[in-house]
Design a protein around this motif. Structure first.
Motif, PDB file in Angstrom:
ATOM      1  N   ALA A   1       0.834  -1.200   0.000  1.00 39.31           N
ATOM      2  CA  ALA A   1       0.000   0.000   0.000  1.00 39.31           C
ATOM      3  C   ALA A   1       0.877   1.262   0.000  1.00 39.31           C
ATOM      4  CB  ALA A   1      -0.911  -0.001   1.217  1.00 39.31           C
ATOM      5  N   THR A   2       1.985   1.201   0.745  1.00 34.06           N
ATOM      6  CA  THR A   2       2.872   2.366   0.802  1.00 34.06           C
ATOM      7  C   THR A   2       3.514   2.638  -0.556  1.00 34.06           C
ATOM      8  OG1 THR A   2       3.353   1.810   3.093  1.00 34.06           O
ATOM      9  CG2 THR A   2       4.837   3.365   2.031  1.00 34.06           C
ATOM     10  N   LEU A   3       3.986   1.565  -1.179  1.00 32.18           N
ATOM     11  CA  LEU A   3       4.636   1.729  -2.486  1.00 32.18           C
ATOM     12  C   LEU A   3       3.650   2.290  -3.511  1.00 32.18           C
ATOM     13  CD1 LEU A   3       6.755  -1.543  -2.581  1.00 32.18           C
ATOM     14  CD2 LEU A   3       7.669   0.780  -2.778  1.00 32.18           C
ATOM     15  N   VAL A   4       2.442   1.737  -3.520  1.00 33.52           N
ATOM     16  CA  VAL A   4       1.430   2.202  -4.472  1.00 33.52           C
ATOM     17  C   VAL A   4       1.138   3.686  -4.227  1.00 33.52           C
ATOM     18  CG1 VAL A   4      -1.007   2.007  -5.142  1.00 33.52           C
ATOM     19  CG2 VAL A   4       0.388  -0.064  -4.862  1.00 33.52           C
ATOM     20  N   ARG A   5       1.006   4.057  -2.948  1.00 32.16           N
ATOM     21  CA  ARG A   5       0.681   5.437  -2.627  1.00 32.16           C
ATOM     22  C   ARG A   5       1.810   6.386  -3.054  1.00 32.16           C
ATOM     23  NH1 ARG A   5       0.087   5.029   2.597  1.00 32.16           N
ATOM     24  NH2 ARG A   5       1.966   6.124   3.244  1.00 32.16           N
ATOM     25  N   VAL A   6       3.033   5.978  -2.751  1.00 33.10           N
ATOM     26  CA  VAL A   6       4.184   6.814  -3.100  1.00 33.10           C
ATOM     27  C   VAL A   6       4.274   7.012  -4.615  1.00 33.10           C
ATOM     28  CG1 VAL A   6       6.699   6.711  -3.244  1.00 33.10           C
ATOM     29  CG2 VAL A   6       5.577   6.414  -1.038  1.00 33.10           C
ATOM     30  N   LEU A   7       4.071   5.923  -5.352  1.00 34.38           N
ATOM     31  CA  LEU A   7       4.158   6.024  -6.813  1.00 34.38           C
ATOM     32  C   LEU A   7       3.026   6.884  -7.357  1.00 34.38           C
ATOM     33  CD1 LEU A   7       5.202   2.381  -7.802  1.00 34.38           C
ATOM     34  CD2 LEU A   7       6.644   4.416  -7.664  1.00 34.38           C
ATOM     35  N   ASP A   8       1.815   6.668  -6.829  1.00 32.25           N
ATOM     36  CA  ASP A   8       0.664   7.474  -7.258  1.00 32.25           C
ATOM     37  C   ASP A   8       0.930   8.955  -7.029  1.00 32.25           C
ATOM     38  OD1 ASP A   8      -0.875   5.442  -8.220  1.00 32.25           O
ATOM     39  OD2 ASP A   8      -2.135   5.241  -6.427  1.00 32.25           O
ATOM     40  N   LEU A   9       1.498   9.266  -5.872  1.00 35.72           N
ATOM     41  CA  LEU A   9       1.748  10.671  -5.547  1.00 35.72           C
ATOM     42  C   LEU A   9       2.842  11.259  -6.437  1.00 35.72           C
ATOM     43  CD1 LEU A   9       1.491  10.479  -1.667  1.00 35.72           C
ATOM     44  CD2 LEU A   9      -0.053  11.733  -3.199  1.00 35.72           C
TER      45      LEU A   9
END
Lengths: 306, 317
Positions: A270-278
């Protein structure tokens, strides 16, 4: 031999005979000492449910955990010279390689895969610690180069997941050169404006830590991972004193400003997805941003003075 | 003069010459003749020994206490040398020295490890083992040279980056990685020369150059022979075998395509005739700079990167 084995019918014997327990059904947590049933351990991503200690996660399990639906495509890596120095210590390097290949079913210590994460296409290069301690030789360097090229080609973010003791001694200077080689490779991803994220896992040391692994736009570490340049024993013998508590652990690096965050395994995806999305300015859950509507004003050009 | 163990026969002969010279006040022709004869013998012995040094012997020569160090090269080759100190973050690390100067008529940035030559200076320079500050200073100077279009010369001579608690706390790994990155990014010529010991990450941090040169008896390796022996042979005694296996000599590295040229040393090693070694290095660096002159910054950078991207495509034939 006792009365049971001597005189009881085989069928009954079978009922009372202590069942052979495969040794690896129960794992002892190396941190808190609790016994954990193997299914519970796997279900909990090899994190101790008693103390939160993160044990090493096999590389394929990690890829499954990160990609959407556990699905990914591996890419085949180009062949590299085997045993370029014809290295021999007490054993031939060629033989050590064969053993490692037989043990792991892999060609070398890195897997390069691509697939979707939160709907976004990403490339991951992940180290296999079980293959000669994840050491970096030419083939591993080749893996990083191939992953970087694929990321550039697919316009995809690159995530590298080291788990490595450092350079592979048996490839001598050529393994040292992989430090410069992999640095060039990840530089090309960054120059394309693509995110380069490093997920530091246990351990990340030596030549691997002193090259691509410390150059991420975002540096994420798993709790408790050993991360550093010099080996703890080497330091201890140099300074001749005990090392501080928690030295070279992920949390120590966080405190010293060397990583952005320490993230428990269950929250990594979830953290990786969020960081990439941002970083890519995408809406959450993989939706693509609609093009901004330009109703009345023409496209703004920063360079044109009104 | 310090003698290495394999130089014993040479040391004995030179001892005899010394003795005879003391006598020569009192005596005549015979002694001069004898000295000349012994000197010829020394030369023959040196030639024979140094023509076939083993990798372990080369390691010892590369670490020879009398071998010229960074400061010797710079004071002989660079005019107006102006050292620049500090990483602007934490400290000044004297294990790596860097600064501006004039090399054969041109402004250059010179950066390198300094081991020191006596107890006091060795301590001051931390035996040439840099901490993160040293690599961060190197990065700062590489980028400054880039901004002003000044070529960079790096001289590598280190057992490795300093293994200590403080160094780790301040990000030794990151500092080395950034220094390598800076070497690979700059758009000015970068000539690197291994003048003694090229020890692991601490060496490559300064050595990702357009042209990488090595002195004939210098060594360059991913790990010290002692370190390798203690891990793979589980005994420091096997350092000799490890030195052999690691292929750390200039000659092997040239065959592997890791370095571009080997600079010949004076007979008996750079420590026997520092001036000659220094001039040879100066000439080789000048020639390398000449080869790169006229190339556009983008080309210099692209070629350097392509070169390191290819590393490892070829092994020993």
């Amino acid at each position: 031999m006792n009365w049971l084995t001597n005189s009881v019918l085989p069928k009954i014997q079978k009922l009372v005979r202590p069942r052979e327990v495969p040794e690896n059904l129960w794992h002892k947590c190396s941190n808190c000492g609790h016994m954990i049933f193997h299914r519970d351990l796997d279900a909990n991503l090899r994190v101790c449910q008693h103390c939160g200690h993160h044990m090493r996660l096999p590389v394929k399990k990690r890829l499954e955990m990160l990609f959407d639906g556990g699905e990914y495509q591996r890419i085949e890596l180009p062949k590299t010279p085997a045993d370029p120095l014809r290295f021999r210590d007490q054993k031939r390097y060629g033989d050590r390689m064969k053993d490692a290949q037989a043990k792991t079913g892999e060609q070398d210590a890195i897997i390069v895969a691509h697939g979707r994460m939160g709907g976004l296409n990403v490339v991951i290069a992940a180290f296999n610690f079980e293959f000669m301690g994840g050491s970096m030789g030419i083939a591993v360097g080749e893996g990083i180069v191939a992953a970087a090229e694929l990321a550039v080609l697919q316009d995809a973010p690159l995530i590298v997941i080291p788990a490595s003791g450092g350079a592979r001694m048996q490839e001598g200077i050529l393994s040292l050169m992989q430090m410069a080689r992999t640095t060039v490779a990840v530089e090309k991803v960054k120059e394309k404006g693509l995110p380069y994220v490093v997920l530091l896992t246990d351990p990340t040391t030596g030549g691997v830590s002193a090259s691509f692994a410390m150059l991420g736009d975002i540096q994420i570490a798993e709790p408790g991972s050993v991360i550093g340049f010099a080996g703890a024993r080497v330091i201890e013998s140099t300074i001749r004193e005990k090392l501080p508590e928690g030295f070279q652990r992920a949390e120590y690096l966080l405190d010293h400003g060397m990583v952005d965050m320490v993230v428990p395994r269950k929250d990594l995806r979830a953290t990786l997805v969020r960081v990439l999305d941002l970083l890519l300015n995408r809406k959450p859950a993989g939706e693509v941003l609609p093009l901004p509507e330009k109703a009345d004003s023409p496209a703004r050009d920063e360079n044109v003075q009104p | 003069m310090n003698f290495l163990d394999f130089e014993k026969p040479i040391a004995e002969l030179e001892g005899k010459i010394e003795e005879l010279r003391h006598l020569s006040d009192s005596d005549e022709m015979n002694i001069a003749e004898e000295v000349a004869r012994l000197q010829a013998k020394v030369e023959k012995q040196l030639r024979a020994t140094y023509a076939k040094l083993t990798p372990w012997q080369k390691t010892q020569v590369a670490r020879h206490p009398d071998r010229p160090h960074f400061s010797n090269y710079v004071s002989a080759l660079v005019q107006d040398f102006t050292p620049l100190a500090g990483d602007r973050t934490f400290a000044e690390d004297r294990a790596i020295i860097g600064g501006l100067g004039r090399f054969r008529g041109h402004s250059v940035m010179v950066i390198g490890h300094e081991k020191g030559h006596d107890t006091e200076s060795r301590v001051r320079h931390n035996f040439g083992m840099a901490k993160p500050e040293g690599y961060r200073k190197a990065k700062r100077l590489l980028e400054m040279a880039d901004r002003f279009g000044i070529p960079v010369i790096t001289l590598v001579d280190t057992a490795g980056a300093y293994p200590g608690v403080e160094a780790e706390a301040r990000g030794q790994a990151e500092a080395i990685a950034r220094s390598i990155e800076a070497c690979l990014n700059i758009r000015v010529p970068l000539i690197s020369a291994i003048i003694g010991e090229g020890g692991s990450g601490g060496a490559i941090a300064l050595a990702a150059g357009n042209t990488v040169l090595m002195l004939e008896h210098s060594v360059y390796s991913v790990i010290s022979p002692e370190g390798c022996a203690s891990i793979l042979w589980r005994s420091g005694e096997a350092a000799k075998d490890a030195a052999e296996a690691l292929r750390l000599t200039a000659q092997d590295l040239h065959k592997l395509g890791v370095i571009d040229d080997v600079i010949p040393e004076p007979l008996g090693g750079a420590h026997r005739n520092a001036q000659q070694a220094i001039t040879a290095l100066g000439d080789a660096v000048e020639a390398a700079l000449k080869d790169l002159s006229g190339l556009e910054g983008g080309v210099l950078r692209a070629r350097r990167r392509e070169k390191f991207l290819e590393m490892g495509k070829r092994g020993l034939a």
